[in-house]
Design a protein around this motif. Structure first.
Motif, PDB file in Angstrom:
ATOM      1  N   ILE A 178       0.893  -1.172   0.000  1.00 63.53           N
ATOM      2  CA  ILE A 178       0.000   0.000   0.000  1.00 63.53           C
ATOM      3  C   ILE A 178       0.924   1.213   0.000  1.00 63.53           C
ATOM      4  CG2 ILE A 178      -1.817   1.207   1.263  1.00 63.53           C
ATOM      5  CD1 ILE A 178      -2.350  -1.607   2.633  1.00 63.53           C
ATOM      6  N   LEU A 179       1.065   1.783  -1.175  1.00 65.60           N
ATOM      7  CA  LEU A 179       2.081   2.828  -1.345  1.00 65.60           C
ATOM      8  C   LEU A 179       1.405   4.200  -1.383  1.00 65.60           C
ATOM      9  CD1 LEU A 179       4.161   1.048  -4.125  1.00 65.60           C
ATOM     10  CD2 LEU A 179       4.520   1.003  -1.653  1.00 65.60           C
ATOM     11  N   ALA A 180       1.863   5.067  -0.515  1.00 62.12           N
ATOM     12  CA  ALA A 180       1.262   6.400  -0.437  1.00 62.12           C
ATOM     13  C   ALA A 180       2.046   7.362  -1.320  1.00 62.12           C
ATOM     14  CB  ALA A 180       1.245   6.888   1.006  1.00 62.12           C
ATOM     15  N   HIS A 181       1.313   8.069  -2.144  1.00 65.08           N
ATOM     16  CA  HIS A 181       1.873   9.042  -3.081  1.00 65.08           C
ATOM     17  C   HIS A 181       2.377  10.267  -2.320  1.00 65.08           C
ATOM     18  CE1 HIS A 181       1.000  11.522  -6.967  1.00 65.08           C
ATOM     19  NE2 HIS A 181       2.082  10.799  -7.158  1.00 65.08           N
ATOM     20  N   ARG A 182       3.425  10.882  -2.819  1.00 69.65           N
ATOM     21  CA  ARG A 182       3.942  12.154  -2.278  1.00 69.65           C
ATOM     22  C   ARG A 182       4.217  12.071  -0.774  1.00 69.65           C
ATOM     23  NH1 ARG A 182       0.117  16.378  -5.696  1.00 69.65           N
ATOM     24  NH2 ARG A 182       0.551  15.436  -7.702  1.00 69.65           N
ATOM     25  N   SER A 183       4.766  10.945  -0.375  1.00 66.01           N
ATOM     26  CA  SER A 183       5.177  10.702   1.012  1.00 66.01           C
ATOM     27  C   SER A 183       4.025  10.429   1.957  1.00 66.01           C
ATOM     28  CB  SER A 183       6.013  11.857   1.580  1.00 66.01           C
ATOM     29  OG  SER A 183       7.090  12.140   0.746  1.00 66.01           O
ATOM     30  N   GLY A 184       2.800  10.391   1.449  1.00 65.97           N
ATOM     31  CA  GLY A 184       1.683  10.089   2.342  1.00 65.97           C
ATOM     32  C   GLY A 184       0.341  10.505   1.785  1.00 65.97           C
ATOM     33  N   GLY A 185       0.310  11.611   1.054  1.00 71.24           N
ATOM     34  CA  GLY A 185      -0.960  12.083   0.506  1.00 71.24           C
ATOM     35  C   GLY A 185      -0.803  13.463  -0.086  1.00 71.24           C
ATOM     36  N   ARG A 186      -1.893  13.915  -0.715  1.00 73.67           N
ATOM     37  CA  ARG A 186      -1.859  15.192  -1.424  1.00 73.67           C
ATOM     38  C   ARG A 186      -2.250  16.346  -0.523  1.00 73.67           C
ATOM     39  NH1 ARG A 186      -5.966  13.861  -6.301  1.00 73.67           N
ATOM     40  NH2 ARG A 186      -7.251  13.307  -4.507  1.00 73.67           N
ATOM     41  N   THR A 187      -1.614  17.466  -0.735  1.00 77.37           N
ATOM     42  CA  THR A 187      -1.997  18.686  -0.043  1.00 77.37           C
ATOM     43  C   THR A 187      -3.438  19.065  -0.372  1.00 77.37           C
ATOM     44  OG1 THR A 187       0.247  19.515   0.136  1.00 77.37           O
ATOM     45  CG2 THR A 187      -1.489  21.156   0.035  1.00 77.37           C
ATOM     46  N   SER A 188      -3.885  18.792  -1.614  1.00 80.98           N
ATOM     47  CA  SER A 188      -5.240  19.197  -2.013  1.00 80.98           C
ATOM     48  C   SER A 188      -6.316  18.405  -1.280  1.00 80.98           C
ATOM     49  CB  SER A 188      -5.413  19.048  -3.523  1.00 80.98           C
ATOM     50  OG  SER A 188      -5.059  17.748  -3.933  1.00 80.98           O
ATOM     51  N   ASP A 189      -5.956  17.338  -0.590  1.00 81.68           N
ATOM     52  CA  ASP A 189      -6.939  16.630   0.224  1.00 81.68           C
ATOM     53  C   ASP A 189      -7.047  17.223   1.627  1.00 81.68           C
ATOM     54  OD1 ASP A 189      -8.127  14.578  -1.410  1.00 81.68           O
ATOM     55  OD2 ASP A 189      -6.126  13.737  -1.565  1.00 81.68           O
ATOM     56  N   LEU A 190      -6.416  18.359   1.817  1.00 81.94           N
ATOM     57  CA  LEU A 190      -6.548  19.131   3.052  1.00 81.94           C
ATOM     58  C   LEU A 190      -6.105  18.340   4.272  1.00 81.94           C
ATOM     59  CD1 LEU A 190     -10.071  20.614   2.206  1.00 81.94           C
ATOM     60  CD2 LEU A 190      -7.851  21.658   1.775  1.00 81.94           C
ATOM     61  N   LEU A 191      -5.015  17.618   4.097  1.00 83.39           N
ATOM     62  CA  LEU A 191      -4.418  16.935   5.242  1.00 83.39           C
ATOM     63  C   LEU A 191      -3.796  17.981   6.166  1.00 83.39           C
ATOM     64  CD1 LEU A 191      -2.801  14.052   3.210  1.00 83.39           C
ATOM     65  CD2 LEU A 191      -4.522  13.756   4.980  1.00 83.39           C
ATOM     66  N   SER A 192      -3.545  17.575   7.380  1.00 80.31           N
ATOM     67  CA  SER A 192      -3.016  18.537   8.355  1.00 80.31           C
ATOM     68  C   SER A 192      -1.541  18.811   8.148  1.00 80.31           C
ATOM     69  CB  SER A 192      -3.244  17.993   9.764  1.00 80.31           C
ATOM     70  OG  SER A 192      -2.613  16.718   9.875  1.00 80.31           O
ATOM     71  N   VAL A 193      -0.896  17.977   7.366  1.00 84.15           N
ATOM     72  CA  VAL A 193       0.528  18.159   7.087  1.00 84.15           C
ATOM     73  C   VAL A 193       0.731  18.168   5.571  1.00 84.15           C
ATOM     74  CG1 VAL A 193       1.416  17.214   9.239  1.00 84.15           C
ATOM     75  CG2 VAL A 193       0.822  15.663   7.394  1.00 84.15           C
ATOM     76  N   SER A 194       1.815  18.778   5.136  1.00 81.82           N
ATOM     77  CA  SER A 194       2.022  18.996   3.703  1.00 81.82           C
ATOM     78  C   SER A 194       2.602  17.769   3.025  1.00 81.82           C
ATOM     79  CB  SER A 194       2.983  20.171   3.501  1.00 81.82           C
ATOM     80  OG  SER A 194       2.524  21.292   4.198  1.00 81.82           O
ATOM     81  N   GLU A 195       2.276  17.629   1.744  1.00 78.72           N
ATOM     82  CA  GLU A 195       2.864  16.528   0.989  1.00 78.72           C
ATOM     83  C   GLU A 195       4.384  16.712   0.929  1.00 78.72           C
ATOM     84  OE1 GLU A 195       0.593  17.413  -2.667  1.00 78.72           O
ATOM     85  OE2 GLU A 195       2.506  17.650  -3.684  1.00 78.72           O
ATOM     86  N   ASN A 196       5.093  15.593   0.858  1.00 81.09           N
ATOM     87  CA  ASN A 196       6.555  15.605   0.787  1.00 81.09           C
ATOM     88  C   ASN A 196       7.206  16.372   1.944  1.00 81.09           C
ATOM     89  OD1 ASN A 196       7.315  13.992  -1.511  1.00 81.09           O
ATOM     90  ND2 ASN A 196       6.378  15.564  -2.806  1.00 81.09           N
ATOM     91  N   SER A 197       6.658  16.183   3.130  1.00 76.63           N
ATOM     92  CA  SER A 197       7.283  16.774   4.328  1.00 76.63           C
ATOM     93  C   SER A 197       7.689  15.639   5.271  1.00 76.63           C
ATOM     94  CB  SER A 197       6.303  17.706   5.050  1.00 76.63           C
ATOM     95  OG  SER A 197       5.209  16.964   5.560  1.00 76.63           O
ATOM     96  N   ILE A 198       8.543  15.944   6.212  1.00 75.54           N
ATOM     97  CA  ILE A 198       8.917  14.956   7.228  1.00 75.54           C
ATOM     98  C   ILE A 198       7.679  14.537   8.026  1.00 75.54           C
ATOM     99  CG2 ILE A 198      10.197  14.668   9.409  1.00 75.54           C
ATOM    100  CD1 ILE A 198      11.970  14.548   6.908  1.00 75.54           C
ATOM    101  N   GLU A 199       6.810  15.525   8.278  1.00 74.39           N
ATOM    102  CA  GLU A 199       5.632  15.271   9.099  1.00 74.39           C
ATOM    103  C   GLU A 199       4.683  14.267   8.439  1.00 74.39           C
ATOM    104  OE1 GLU A 199       7.151  18.074   8.531  1.00 74.39           O
ATOM    105  OE2 GLU A 199       7.621  18.844  10.528  1.00 74.39           O
ATOM    106  N   ILE A 200       4.556  14.332   7.115  1.00 77.03           N
ATOM    107  CA  ILE A 200       3.638  13.394   6.471  1.00 77.03           C
ATOM    108  C   ILE A 200       4.271  12.005   6.365  1.00 77.03           C
ATOM    109  CG2 ILE A 200       4.145  13.644   3.985  1.00 77.03           C
ATOM    110  CD1 ILE A 200       1.030  13.844   3.651  1.00 77.03           C
ATOM    111  N   ILE A 201       5.574  11.950   6.321  1.00 81.24           N
ATOM    112  CA  ILE A 201       6.236  10.637   6.332  1.00 81.24           C
ATOM    113  C   ILE A 201       5.917   9.929   7.656  1.00 81.24           C
ATOM    114  CG2 ILE A 201       8.497   9.508   6.456  1.00 81.24           C
ATOM    115  CD1 ILE A 201       9.494  11.658   4.441  1.00 81.24           C
TER     116      ILE A 201
END
Lengths: 421, 211, 249
Positions: A178-201
């Motif tokens: 189960i592979l997460a894109h952009r380190s975990g998810g897209r910024t456009s899905d309004l996640l609390s952390v940004s794509e390609n950040s340490i926090e989303i990893i």
């Protein structure tokens, strides 16, 4: 009064402009992130994982859900989280244990990624024994059924609506990535952390991921960093007046001026790999080649962290993704290709010519059954990318030929994989 | 910003309507003269939206004002509606402050490349004596080439296109057979980069040739 | 922080100019009723019974950042309208929008009536079918089609003899969606509200006897057929601004 029509038209224009909604989905619960698992000992955690029927709350979360534990490591500390994956609106729960509670209690939030619906939730783990709900502290006997019951609410409101999950069966144990894109998810899905950040990893496992894809570029002074787009833009970063290709800026300039949309720094590839290795349980890293130019620095980091993973007895594959002919050329230009696992996104002929152990076609080409079976018969792994449409995710998983799916919606991939029988 | 939209729209509609009786029938079968009109102008710009100064900068100073320049080429057919292209240079904003390594400066500007529609508030086949005939509204859409300039640990000049819009209102004073002087208030909006500025300009309008 | 007062000041100045202009011109030059219809496509007035009218132009749609991310462009589509008067107030509408790899064909019925010598109204309903197909080596083997319904209400105002303004509101309903990649397909046949749109269109002569429609349409919708191949997964209304320019033939 001929002014009236214009006032009315202007008013209509105002109403119409006012309808443009700014979407936000702030996390309604603040995690304590306390290390340890409290009363949730390893056997208890193991017994809780499974597919559950939804007795109360099915209208909101669907008929069944999958429960899966994950954890984050910080030095000697381990912090455990329970994720619940549902089949409705890419909805997931993130829960942490309540160490002070004298029962097995969990608290956290739920979120639907396709929209902005979210809310707080509290659950207790109990066992149904002889038709009676009883306190559970581990040790199931024949005929026992685990039940998680509690409440959920909307946004930050105190949860009041009843929620009950009843154990049905274990999770599907078939190996699947189960592979997460952009380190975990897209910024456009309004996640609390940004794509390609340490926090989303650090968040990726809680979103269901067993591995991640990260986007690698170089700064002007040659530092490999994580960034998806070709240019600095307001989709990904906070407004600062800087524009154009990220490759025009030095690492120092980016560190001083640029913050990702949720305030994080742009991480270096080395920082990202360090986090993956030491703080997470992710077992697969796909280094997507977004840069044009030599691959040697990325290869060096890949080899360094593969070596460290082996020494740490960590099950961790780090592969370089080759999405374009330019990336293939950069790979071919490497003087030494030993210990450099690759993943080829181009056609099967190129994959074979490079002897890539992983082939990853686009999902928009369809299931490509013949090609997939041929590649698998050659002992190659086959992933498909970047598949977000839930109904197609269900079909790709049901067909069962791929070894994994890269998606912005890892909770959906996790759901359909884990509920499989 | 929404208020401004409303007001400009009201100006457009009210002006167009109230001057209706002053017009000739513009749908006559015989075609009138077509004219190619070139305008050049300069003035003052004001950056009208939120700007972002990194929190890492100490004692930041910000400037929202600049001196813009515009070149516009319009085709004036024999009716009210006019069509043309506009470009120029619009300073957006600049800021400076103390960063960890040295003093830092950032400057943002835009080159609009816009398809422009324009309409005088009145359409007369005769002279330009009418005030409403001299007033015009214009709207444009197209691209802005957003340019950023950074001075910190080196210099970086960078640019990126952004879709965007323009809205304006102008007054044109005839000063001869071929020349006019105009003043125009415009609002530029580069939507992808969320840059917007008001511009007040004085323009020289040259009716280059007619046919 | 100080930008808002200046914007308000500018707004006030423009409003004052507008009112002054209206006051200066108002009453002196009464509106003259046009003695015949102007060429029109959007304006809510039925063609004479049996009469055809048509227009050909382009619609530019600015892509929403949620779907196209850093790529923000205005995508053109060819736009052909065809209308036929059925009775004094009732007319048929047909519309084809195409970007060649994806097209949209609409058929509708509209009832229009004058409310005064300047103000006109129409109500109608358009049914559209869209289809898209992409076959690109190593990238796409995809097709999709669907049905959407657009109940609409238009208000038209004759600003003067040669200039007509139409404000149109539309509901957007999804009726059917089918998407196929390779041998896999998914279907959604639930009727659901997809969004709404508001258009402001001016119709007037441009050069010689050539009339044009020039307008702006803002759609707030969950799904837009032009972007089917981006496989929008959001259950949120996205903003699709459109510029409309068409020659009335």
């Amino acid at each position: 009064m001929r002014v009236i029509p214009y006032v009315l038209i202007s008013f209509l224009f105002l109403v119409f402009l006012g309808c443009r909604k700014q979407y936000e989905a702030p996390v309604p619960y603040e995690f304590a992130n306390a290390p340890g698992a409290g009363r949730f000992t390893a056997p208890v955690r193991q017994s809780i994982e499974g597919v559950y029927g939804v007795t109360d709350g099915a209208a909101q979360f669907g008929e069944q859900v999958a429960l899966k534990w994950s954890y984050v490591l910080d030095g000697a500390d381990t912090t455990h989280f329970l994720s619940i994956f549902t089949g409705v609106d890419v909805c997931f729960f993130n829960l942490e244990v309540e160490p002070q509670a004298d029962i097995l209690a969990l608290t956290g939030y739920w979120r639907k990624l396709v929209n902005t619906e979210t809310g707080r939730t509290r659950l207790a783990v109990r066992v149904k024994r002889n038709g009676q709900l009883q306190r559970y502290s581990g040790g199931l006997t024949a005929g026992d059924t685990l039940v998680l019951d509690g409440v959920y609410g909307n946004r930050t409101a105190e949860p009041t609506q009843k929620l009950t999950f009843t154990y049905r069966r274990p999770l599907n144990q078939k190996p699947f990535s189960i592979l997460a894109h952009r380190s975990g998810g897209r910024t456009s899905d309004l996640l609390s952390v940004s794509e390609n950040s340490i926090e989303i990893i650090r968040l990726a496992s809680r979103l269901g991921a067993t591995g991640i894809e990260i986007d690698v570029r170089y700064t002007k002074d040659g530092v490999p960093i994580l960034y998806h787009d070709n240019s600095l833009n307001l989709r990904l970063i906070q407004k600062n007046g800087l524009d154009g290709a990220i490759e025009k800026y030095t690492y120092q300039q980016l560190q001083t001026f640029v913050r990702l949309i949720n305030g994080e720094r742009i991480p270096t590839l080395e920082e990202a790999l360090e986090t993956i290795l030491t703080n997470t349980t992710l077992n697969f890293v796909w280094l997507d080649t977004k840069y044009i130019g030599p691959m040697d620095k990325v290869q060096a980091l890949q080899q360094k962290f593969r070596q460290r993973a082996i020494l740490a007895r960590r099950d961790l594959r780090i592969v370089i993704g080759l999405p374009t002919q330019g990336a293939v050329d950069a790979y071919n230009a490497l003087p030494d290709k030993e210990n450099t696992p690759i993943l080829c996104e181009l056609d099967t002929a190129i994959t074979r010519s490079l002897n890539a152990r992983i082939w990853a076609p686009r999902w928009t080409l369809g299931p490509q059954t013949e090609e997939v079976l041929a590649m698998k018969s050659e002992n190659r792994t086959v992933f498909v990318w970047t598949l977000d449409e839930p109904k197609f995710i269900e079909q790709f998983i049901t067909e069962g030929r791929f070894d994994g799916i890269l998606s912005n919606y890892s909770p959906v991939v996790a759901y359909y994989h884990y509920i499989g029988q | 910003m929404k208020n401004l939209f409303i007001v400009v729209l009201t100006v457009l509609l009210a002006g167009l309507s109230e001057t209706a009786g002053a017009q000739s029938d513009s749908s006559e079968t015989k075609r009138g003269p077509y004219t190619l009109v070139v305008s050049v102008g300069g003035g003052l710009s004001y950056y009208s939206t939120r700007l972002g100064v990194p929190s890492s900068l100490e004692q930041p100073t910000v400037s929202r004002f600049g001196i813009p320049a515009t070149l516009r080429v319009m085709w004036h057919p024999d009716h009210r509606l006019r069509l043309g292209l506009e470009t120029g240079l619009v300073p957006m904003y600049s800021y400076q402050g103390n960063a960890p390594a040295s003093r830092a400066r950032v400057r943002v500007s835009a080159i609009p490349i816009l398809l422009v529609f324009s309409m005088p508030l009145a359409w007369l086949s005769g002279t330009e004596r009418s005030l409403a005939r001299r007033l015009a509204v214009s709207g444009g859409t197209g691209a802005y080439l957003i340019r950023s300039h950074l001075e910190y640990a080196g210099v970086v000049n960078s640019s990126r296109p952004s879709v965007g819009w323009m809205l304006g209102g102008s007054y044109t004073q005839p000063i001869g057979r071929k020349f006019r002087v105009a003043t125009e208030l415009k609002w530029f909006n580069a939507s992808a980069t969320e840059d917007a500025a008001f511009v007040l300009q004085l323009q020289l309008v040259w009716r280059a040739f007619s046919w | 922080m100080h930008s808002k007062p200046i914007r308000l000041w500018l707004s006030g100045a423009l409003l004052a100019a507008s009112v002054s202009l209206a006051a200066a011109q108002g009453g002196r030059q009464p509106f003259q009723q046009p003695d015949e219809r102007q060429p029109e496509i959007y304006f809510p007035q039925a063609p004479r019974p049996g009469e055809w009218r048509k227009s050909l132009g382009l619609i530019f749609t600015t892509t929403p950042p949620e779907l196209t991310e850093e790529v923000r462009v205005s995508v053109p589509a060819v736009d052909f309208n065809l209308q036929k008067g059925l009775s004094k107030k009732l007319f048929l509408t047909g519309r084809l929008q195409t970007q060649f790899v994806q097209s949209n064909l609409g058929l509708g019925l509209r009832w229009a009536t004058p409310l005064s010598d300047r103000l006109f109204l129409s109500v109608g309903d358009d049914m559209t079918g869209w289809f898209g197909a992409l076959l690109i080596k190593d990238v796409f083997n995809s097709q999709a089609y669907g049905l959407q319904n657009f109940p609409n209400l238009s208000l038209g105002y004759r600003l003067n003899r040669d200039l007509q303004l139409t404000v149109r509101g539309e509901g957007i309903l999804d009726m059917y969606y089918r998407s196929k990649v390779g041998t896999l397909a998914v279907v959604d046949n639930k009727w659901q509200v997809n969004g709404f749109a508001v258009s402001f269109v001016l119709e007037q002569p441009f050069y010689g006897n050539q009339h044009v429609s020039l307008g702006f349409r803002a759609a707030y919708s969950n799904f837009n057929w032009q972007f089917w191949s981006l496989y929008d997964t959001f259950d949120r209304n996205l903003f699709y601004p459109q510029v409309i320019f068409g020659f009335i033939l």
